[in-house]
Design a protein around this motif. Sequence first.
Motif, PDB file in Angstrom:
ATOM      1  N   ASP A   1       0.816  -1.216   0.000  1.00  0.00           N
ATOM      2  CA  ASP A   1       0.000   0.000   0.000  1.00  0.00           C
ATOM      3  C   ASP A   1       0.849   1.264   0.000  1.00  0.00           C
ATOM      4  O   ASP A   1       0.495   2.266  -0.615  1.00  0.00           O
ATOM      5  CB  ASP A   1      -0.930   0.021   1.215  1.00  0.00           C
ATOM      6  CG  ASP A   1      -1.941  -1.105   1.166  1.00  0.00           C
ATOM      7  OD1 ASP A   1      -2.185  -1.621   0.061  1.00  0.00           O
ATOM      8  OD2 ASP A   1      -2.472  -1.471   2.226  1.00  0.00           O
ATOM      9  N   HIS A   2       1.972   1.236   0.696  1.00  0.00           N
ATOM     10  CA  HIS A   2       2.813   2.428   0.843  1.00  0.00           C
ATOM     11  C   HIS A   2       4.279   2.020   0.691  1.00  0.00           C
ATOM     12  O   HIS A   2       5.026   1.976   1.671  1.00  0.00           O
ATOM     13  CB  HIS A   2       2.579   3.087   2.205  1.00  0.00           C
ATOM     14  CG  HIS A   2       1.135   3.189   2.584  1.00  0.00           C
ATOM     15  ND1 HIS A   2       0.260   4.009   1.914  1.00  0.00           N
ATOM     16  CD2 HIS A   2       0.410   2.529   3.520  1.00  0.00           C
ATOM     17  CE1 HIS A   2      -0.948   3.872   2.452  1.00  0.00           C
ATOM     18  NE2 HIS A   2      -0.876   2.975   3.423  1.00  0.00           N
ATOM     19  N   PRO A   3       4.722   1.697  -0.527  1.00  0.00           N
ATOM     20  CA  PRO A   3       6.072   1.149  -0.720  1.00  0.00           C
ATOM     21  C   PRO A   3       7.195   2.066  -0.268  1.00  0.00           C
ATOM     22  O   PRO A   3       8.249   1.597   0.159  1.00  0.00           O
ATOM     23  CB  PRO A   3       6.129   0.898  -2.235  1.00  0.00           C
ATOM     24  CG  PRO A   3       5.030   1.741  -2.812  1.00  0.00           C
ATOM     25  CD  PRO A   3       3.964   1.810  -1.784  1.00  0.00           C
ATOM     26  N   ASN A   4       6.980   3.392  -0.333  1.00  0.00           N
ATOM     27  CA  ASN A   4       8.047   4.304   0.084  1.00  0.00           C
ATOM     28  C   ASN A   4       8.186   4.364   1.600  1.00  0.00           C
ATOM     29  O   ASN A   4       9.184   4.853   2.133  1.00  0.00           O
ATOM     30  CB  ASN A   4       7.806   5.712  -0.467  1.00  0.00           C
ATOM     31  CG  ASN A   4       6.502   6.314   0.028  1.00  0.00           C
ATOM     32  OD1 ASN A   4       5.520   5.587   0.216  1.00  0.00           O
ATOM     33  ND2 ASN A   4       6.463   7.617   0.226  1.00  0.00           N
ATOM     34  N   PHE A   5       7.173   3.829   2.316  1.00  0.00           N
ATOM     35  CA  PHE A   5       7.203   3.875   3.775  1.00  0.00           C
ATOM     36  C   PHE A   5       8.330   3.005   4.322  1.00  0.00           C
ATOM     37  O   PHE A   5       8.913   3.311   5.350  1.00  0.00           O
ATOM     38  CB  PHE A   5       5.845   3.415   4.315  1.00  0.00           C
ATOM     39  CG  PHE A   5       5.570   3.854   5.732  1.00  0.00           C
ATOM     40  CD1 PHE A   5       6.014   5.080   6.199  1.00  0.00           C
ATOM     41  CD2 PHE A   5       4.853   3.052   6.597  1.00  0.00           C
ATOM     42  CE1 PHE A   5       5.754   5.496   7.490  1.00  0.00           C
ATOM     43  CE2 PHE A   5       4.582   3.450   7.900  1.00  0.00           C
ATOM     44  CZ  PHE A   5       5.035   4.673   8.344  1.00  0.00           C
ATOM     45  N   LYS A   6       8.656   1.913   3.632  1.00  0.00           N
ATOM     46  CA  LYS A   6       9.740   1.040   4.079  1.00  0.00           C
ATOM     47  C   LYS A   6      11.057   1.799   4.093  1.00  0.00           C
ATOM     48  O   LYS A   6      11.866   1.644   5.020  1.00  0.00           O
ATOM     49  CB  LYS A   6       9.852  -0.183   3.172  1.00  0.00           C
ATOM     50  CG  LYS A   6      10.972  -1.128   3.598  1.00  0.00           C
ATOM     51  CD  LYS A   6      11.039  -2.363   2.720  1.00  0.00           C
ATOM     52  CE  LYS A   6      12.132  -3.307   3.204  1.00  0.00           C
ATOM     53  NZ  LYS A   6      12.211  -4.533   2.384  1.00  0.00           N
TER      54      LYS A   6
END
Length: 260
Positions: A243-248
């Motif tokens: 859902d939020h790949p940049n969050f990693k």
Amino acid sequence: MLPIDIQQLHISDFHYMRSLGDSISCLTNAIDLTTCSIQYCDRIECVVSLSSFTSSSTHPFQSLDVLVLDAQPKLSALIIKDEGFGSTTTSTLAPCATFSHLKEITLIACSSMKTVLPHWLLPNLQNLEEISVYHCDEVEEILGAPTSEVKEKGSDALIKFHLPKLRKLRLYHLFELKSICSKNGVMVCDSLQLIEVDNVCYELKKIPPFVPLVGDGQPYAYAPPSLTISSNTEWWESLEWDDHPNFKNVLQPLWKHRKH
């Protein structure tokens, strides 16, 4: 009747009450109570039943700082909403004094609880600093929003969980834990310093985003500046970021391997 100046209350192996509200007459004077610990009380289903306090001028939990609930097999909620009171069809919430000074809550082996803190109770918990949940076999989410609320706001609407003073979130041996917040939930916790998870939380696959964007409405890849995520490598590598790949990329520098 308890002494008016009592500050600590420890209850153990008392099997005759459904909630502390069953003993409301002896708690009425305890207006300076700061610590409450309840252990091995087999029949307790909640700490507070809201109907117990509708006519009370002073709330015995308005000064409470620390609440520990240990080995409560029937405990399903901190507060049970009575019919028509605080329901999702009305705007009524719990009395504002209920747990309004609470700083720490610890749940240990509360095997019937599925949701630790419902969304409707959060306005009362604005001073909460630490949440610790251990060995609660049925817990599925820490911060929960009612399904009806999600439907009312739309299936894609963001639900904000405001806990402005929360510093520490500890989660251990929660086999059924699926989420920290309900679907589409975002945490507004700028003071958060620690999320600690052990690798026995098999079902927990996502960390909720923090603080939504105002522009396009998508959750912003942001983390509180002092945050540390402490966990085993196995759990960290099992997380999903679809859902939020940049969050990693935002959280990766904040992750630390938890030492046993």
